[in-house]
Design a protein around this motif. Structure first.
Motif, PDB file in Angstrom:
ATOM      1  N   GLY A 199       3.598   0.997   2.764  1.00 25.40           N
ATOM      2  CA  GLY A 199       2.917   0.246   3.817  1.00 25.40           C
ATOM      3  C   GLY A 199       2.179  -0.949   3.251  1.00 25.40           C
TER       4      GLY A 199
ATOM      5  N   THR B 194       5.564   3.740   8.555  1.00 23.13           N
ATOM      6  CA  THR B 194       5.369   2.287   8.435  1.00 23.13           C
ATOM      7  C   THR B 194       6.635   1.636   7.857  1.00 23.13           C
ATOM      8  OG1 THR B 194       3.831   2.924   6.637  1.00 23.13           O
ATOM      9  CG2 THR B 194       2.874   2.072   8.624  1.00 23.13           C
TER      10      THR B 194
ATOM     11  N   ASN C 253       0.825  -1.218   0.000  1.00 18.89           N
ATOM     12  CA  ASN C 253       0.000   0.000   0.000  1.00 18.89           C
ATOM     13  C   ASN C 253       0.847   1.250   0.000  1.00 18.89           C
ATOM     14  OD1 ASN C 253      -2.396  -1.454   0.233  1.00 18.89           O
ATOM     15  ND2 ASN C 253      -2.519  -1.229   2.458  1.00 18.89           N
TER      16      ASN C 253
ATOM     17  N   GLU D 171      -5.083  -9.325   3.575  1.00 16.52           N
ATOM     18  CA  GLU D 171      -5.301  -8.136   2.730  1.00 16.52           C
ATOM     19  C   GLU D 171      -5.127  -8.447   1.250  1.00 16.52           C
ATOM     20  OE1 GLU D 171      -2.769  -4.923   4.214  1.00 16.52           O
ATOM     21  OE2 GLU D 171      -4.292  -4.351   5.666  1.00 16.52           O
TER      22      GLU D 171
ATOM     23  N   ASN E 219       4.993  -4.382   5.010  1.00 15.21           N
ATOM     24  CA  ASN E 219       5.645  -4.120   6.300  1.00 15.21           C
ATOM     25  C   ASN E 219       6.336  -5.381   6.828  1.00 15.21           C
ATOM     26  OD1 ASN E 219       4.544  -1.553   6.162  1.00 15.21           O
ATOM     27  ND2 ASN E 219       2.845  -1.999   7.560  1.00 15.21           N
TER      28      ASN E 219
ATOM     29  N   LYS F 299       0.149  -4.417   5.274  1.00 15.47           N
ATOM     30  CA  LYS F 299       0.650  -5.367   6.275  1.00 15.47           C
ATOM     31  C   LYS F 299       1.691  -6.299   5.650  1.00 15.47           C
ATOM     32  CE  LYS F 299      -3.665  -5.009   8.771  1.00 15.47           C
ATOM     33  NZ  LYS F 299      -3.190  -3.878   9.573  1.00 15.47           N
TER      34      LYS F 299
ATOM     35  N   THR G 270       1.287   2.311  14.405  1.00 18.08           N
ATOM     36  CA  THR G 270       1.015   1.703  13.090  1.00 18.08           C
ATOM     37  C   THR G 270       2.203   0.842  12.645  1.00 18.08           C
ATOM     38  OG1 THR G 270      -0.025   3.835  12.591  1.00 18.08           O
ATOM     39  CG2 THR G 270       0.067   2.214  10.814  1.00 18.08           C
TER      40      THR G 270
HETATM   41  O1  RIB Z   1      -0.652  -2.684   9.937  1.00 15.86           O
HETATM   42  C1  RIB Z   1      -0.449  -1.421   9.368  1.00 15.86           C
HETATM   43  C2  RIB Z   1      -0.815  -1.442   7.914  1.00 15.86           C
HETATM   44  O2  RIB Z   1      -2.188  -1.688   7.774  1.00 15.86           O
HETATM   45  C3  RIB Z   1      -0.574  -0.143   7.197  1.00 15.86           C
HETATM   46  O3  RIB Z   1       0.711  -0.079   6.628  1.00 15.86           O
HETATM   47  C4  RIB Z   1      -1.700  -0.080   6.185  1.00 15.86           C
HETATM   48  O4  RIB Z   1      -1.285  -0.044   4.857  1.00 15.86           O
HETATM   49  C5  RIB Z   1      -2.590  -1.292   6.478  1.00 15.86           C
HETATM   50  O5  RIB Z   1      -2.360  -2.331   5.632  1.00 15.86           O
END
Ligand code: RIB
Length: 291
Positions: free
Chosen positions: A37, A275, A10, A136, A42, A39, A235
């Motif tokens: 970002g 993030t 994201n 996601e 990350n 999940k 976050t």
């Molecule tokens: O867990 C945080 C993430 O949740 C963010 O980076 C956002 O993009 C969502 O996916």
């Protein structure tokens, strides 16, 4: 060994706000920053920063070349990221002065990953590698089945939480990470507490309360205290924790050491705004080891 991560990518639009907005409220942000970002992304960056070989499976739109480049700069193998017709996913993240957040995601390309591409990528995985999935993307069940067939360590980070999504992949999992609220929701849906799930290793994260690890084979559980810090932005802290735990295990650390290291990484993460771009590297995490 490698970690294969089927995960979201994201653009995080992060708004600093005086308080989290309520229903019907219009609120002026005091700041805006864009980060890499999702999940999935990350967790890939966290695992790569923790010195694992990470292969990301996912998709971006025609507008997502920057995100792929950034993942590559952070040491993630991006060769299995597809370009979809949908735009790159994004997230609207509001963060209040206590570091609490609210997140709205637009999945976009994250839900348009061609199944055939997942199959092709995972055909290169070898027994002993790890497969990581979250909620996601599309193709989670397919990936979990392939992972089980190939003898991969199949790991699921149950976020954003959906009890049915967890239930579907549960028979294929070796490793499950969820938070305390999600653990309760899953127990209501399945009748099974974390220690009774048919998954070898289960971690329930407890925020400032640390984490509880359940070894469902021995029936034992162990608590890991959180590292006390002053949070400015929570976050991505959970994603950092998960990426670090799996990277530690992939590199052969015992579970307790992998969790302790991941707790330190998450603690550093909540002291930073942003993030994927601000996930701490292994050197910072090791420097934070107590005495
Ligand atoms: O867990 C945080 C993430 O949740 C963010 O980076 C956002 O993009 C969502 O996916």
């Amino acid at each position: 060994m490698a970690i294969w991560n089927l995960g979201s990518i994201n653009a995080d639009m992060v708004y600093a706000v005086p308080h989290l907005p309520g229903p019907g409220e219009t609120l002026a942000a005091t700041g805006l920053q864009r980060f890499l970002g999702g999940k999935g992304a990350n967790m890939s960056v966290a695992a790569a920063r923790a010195a694992a070989h990470v292969r990301h499976l996912g998709a971006v739109g025609a507008d997502g070349a920057w995100a792929v480049e950034r993942l590559m700069e952070y040491g993630v193998d991006t060769r299995h990221i597809q370009q979809a017709a949908d735009p790159t996913g994004h997230a609207i993240v509001t963060v209040d002065p206590d570091g609490e957040n609210q997140i709205v995601i637009f999945p976009g390309a994250n839900r348009a990953i061609p199944e055939v591409a997942v199959q092709a990528a995972l055909s290169e995985a070898a027994a002993g590698d790890s497969l990581l999935i979250q909620n996601e993307t599309n193709a989670q069940l397919l990936a979990a089945r392939i992972g089980r067939d190939l003898g991969l360590r199949v790991c699921y980070a149950a976020a954003p939480f959906d009890a049915e999504a967890v239930r579907a992949v549960l028979p294929y999992l070796d490793f499950l990470v969820l938070n305390a609220v999600e653990a309760e929701q899953l127990e209501r849906a399945t009748g099974m507490g974390p220690g009774a799930l048919p998954v070898r290793d289960v971690i329930v994260t407890l925020g400032a309360g640390g984490a509880r690890y359940f070894d469902t084979k021995s029936g034992e559980s162990r608590d890991f205290p959180a590292v006390p810090v002053m949070p400015v932005d929570t976050t991505g802290a959970g994603d950092t924790f998960t990426g670090y735990v799996l990277a530690g295990l992939d590199r052969g650390l015992p579970m307790a050491q992998a969790i302790a290291q991941a707790m330190r990484a998450a603690a550093i993460m909540v002291t930073r705004h942003g993030t994927a771009d601000v996930i701490p590297d292994l050197k910072d995490v090791q420097a934070a080891r107590p005495g």
